[in-house]
Design a protein around this motif. Structure first.
Motif, PDB file in Angstrom:
ATOM      1  N   GLY A 108     -46.332  33.268 -47.254  1.00 59.11           N
ATOM      2  CA  GLY A 108     -45.046  32.686 -47.608  1.00 59.11           C
ATOM      3  C   GLY A 108     -43.902  33.340 -46.861  1.00 59.11           C
ATOM      4  N   VAL A 112     -43.530  31.849 -53.129  1.00 57.91           N
ATOM      5  CA  VAL A 112     -44.551  30.813 -52.929  1.00 57.91           C
ATOM      6  C   VAL A 112     -44.769  30.097 -54.256  1.00 57.91           C
ATOM      7  N   GLY A 127     -52.800  45.646 -50.309  1.00 51.74           N
ATOM      8  CA  GLY A 127     -52.059  46.635 -51.090  1.00 51.74           C
ATOM      9  C   GLY A 127     -51.177  45.903 -52.093  1.00 51.74           C
ATOM     10  N   GLN A 129     -48.047  46.338 -52.983  1.00 55.02           N
ATOM     11  CA  GLN A 129     -46.624  46.619 -52.791  1.00 55.02           C
ATOM     12  C   GLN A 129     -46.039  45.471 -51.988  1.00 55.02           C
ATOM     13  N   PRO A 130     -44.763  45.157 -52.191  1.00 59.06           N
ATOM     14  CA  PRO A 130     -44.153  44.104 -51.381  1.00 59.06           C
ATOM     15  C   PRO A 130     -43.946  44.584 -49.949  1.00 59.06           C
ATOM     16  N   HIS A 131     -44.392  43.791 -48.965  1.00 56.07           N
ATOM     17  CA  HIS A 131     -44.049  44.111 -47.579  1.00 56.07           C
ATOM     18  C   HIS A 131     -43.828  42.843 -46.787  1.00 56.07           C
ATOM     19  N   SER A 136     -49.335  41.501 -43.291  1.00 54.56           N
ATOM     20  CA  SER A 136     -50.471  41.011 -44.085  1.00 54.56           C
ATOM     21  C   SER A 136     -51.485  40.306 -43.205  1.00 54.56           C
TER      22      SER A 136
HETATM   23  N1  SAM Z   1     -40.785  38.085 -52.731  1.00 54.47           N
HETATM   24  C1  SAM Z   1     -41.800  37.184 -52.332  1.00 54.47           C
HETATM   25  C2  SAM Z   1     -42.673  36.817 -53.500  1.00 54.47           C
HETATM   26  O1  SAM Z   1     -42.381  37.232 -54.604  1.00 54.47           O
HETATM   27  O2  SAM Z   1     -43.654  36.106 -53.285  1.00 54.47           O
HETATM   28  C3  SAM Z   1     -42.659  37.778 -51.198  1.00 54.47           C
HETATM   29  C4  SAM Z   1     -41.925  37.808 -49.890  1.00 54.47           C
HETATM   30  S1  SAM Z   1     -42.843  38.525 -48.539  1.00 54.47           S
HETATM   31  C5  SAM Z   1     -41.523  38.985 -47.488  1.00 54.47           C
HETATM   32  C6  SAM Z   1     -43.486  37.122 -47.676  1.00 54.47           C
HETATM   33  C7  SAM Z   1     -44.962  36.979 -47.700  1.00 54.47           C
HETATM   34  O3  SAM Z   1     -45.590  38.155 -47.250  1.00 54.47           O
HETATM   35  C8  SAM Z   1     -45.579  36.700 -49.040  1.00 54.47           C
HETATM   36  O4  SAM Z   1     -45.469  35.358 -49.415  1.00 54.47           O
HETATM   37  C9  SAM Z   1     -47.032  37.111 -48.790  1.00 54.47           C
HETATM   38  O5  SAM Z   1     -47.769  36.058 -48.199  1.00 54.47           O
HETATM   39  C10 SAM Z   1     -46.884  38.253 -47.795  1.00 54.47           C
HETATM   40  N2  SAM Z   1     -47.025  39.570 -48.433  1.00 54.47           N
HETATM   41  C11 SAM Z   1     -46.048  40.469 -48.675  1.00 54.47           C
HETATM   42  N3  SAM Z   1     -46.549  41.570 -49.257  1.00 54.47           N
HETATM   43  C12 SAM Z   1     -47.879  41.359 -49.397  1.00 54.47           C
HETATM   44  C13 SAM Z   1     -48.961  42.117 -49.924  1.00 54.47           C
HETATM   45  N4  SAM Z   1     -48.780  43.345 -50.445  1.00 54.47           N
HETATM   46  N5  SAM Z   1     -50.197  41.591 -49.882  1.00 54.47           N
HETATM   47  C14 SAM Z   1     -50.410  40.368 -49.353  1.00 54.47           C
HETATM   48  N6  SAM Z   1     -49.436  39.600 -48.843  1.00 54.47           N
HETATM   49  C15 SAM Z   1     -48.183  40.084 -48.868  1.00 54.47           C
END
Ligand code: SAM
Length: 175
Positions: A108, A112, A127, A129-131, A136
């Protein structure tokens, strides 16, 4: 075979990141990149890289409706994997996933839709954690291909790098 589906592209904000998702997919062994919506500048950048650095059979496609694409993908026997920090850890799933094909990785931009969480074969976390979608996709491909993707050479490349301890050497190998 692995394909990457990019959801939620916002033309004003995501050009660079979406382009990087596509370039990482191409460079690290995926077979194609599909984007929901359209952005000519993303497609142009990827086509330019294909032209110079090879892998001209790397599929680049725009679709109107990501959900429909995922439904059709699964109906045709492919597996859909949504990458999300809320999913099951990659370490626990990678062995099982390695033996399946074709795989569709879904990433996304912002949030999503819940539909994807419920209608894919796997929700996988790289993992918890948000990245980043770029990271990914990169880590997923590296773990699926166990590092072998780093030695890929494309036979239809026009340019090839001769690795150097220092400096840059690029040779022209094709027309
Ligand atoms: N804040 C958004 C949410 O709550 O879904 C996520 C935003 S992130 C910048 C964009 C995309 O990176 C996500 O939709 C996901 O596909 C991927 N992503 C980010 N962190 C991830 C993680 N720890 N594991 C798997 N995918 C990740």
């Amino acid at each position: 075979e692995v394909y990457v589906l990019r959801l939620g592209h916002r033309p004003n904000r995501d050009k660079r990141v979406t382009t990087h998702v596509a370039l990482v997919a191409r460079a690290l062994g995926a077979s194609g990149f599909i984007m929901e919506g359209n952005d000519e500048s993303v497609f142009k950048s990827v086509e330019k890289v294909k032209e110079l650095w090879g892998r001209r059979d790397f599929v680049v496609q725009s679709v109107k409706n990501g959900r429909k694409f995922v439904e059709d993908w699964r109906r045709n026997g492919g597996r859909a994997i949504h990458l999300t920090m809320y999913g099951e850890g990659l370490n626990s799933k990678v062995g099982e996933l390695r033996s399946q094909s074709p795989l569709l990785l879904i990433v996304g931009a912002e949030k999503v839709e819940g539909w994807y969480f419920r209608n894919v074969d796997y929700n996988v976390a790289i993992g918890h954690q948000p990245h980043s979608e770029v990271a990914s996709v990169a880590i997923f491909l590296d773990r699926i291909y166990m590092g072998e993707e780093l030695d890929i050479q494309y036979s239809d490349a026009k340019l090839r790098i001769l690795p150097q301890r220092a400096g840059k050497r690029v040779v022209r190998v094709g027309s």
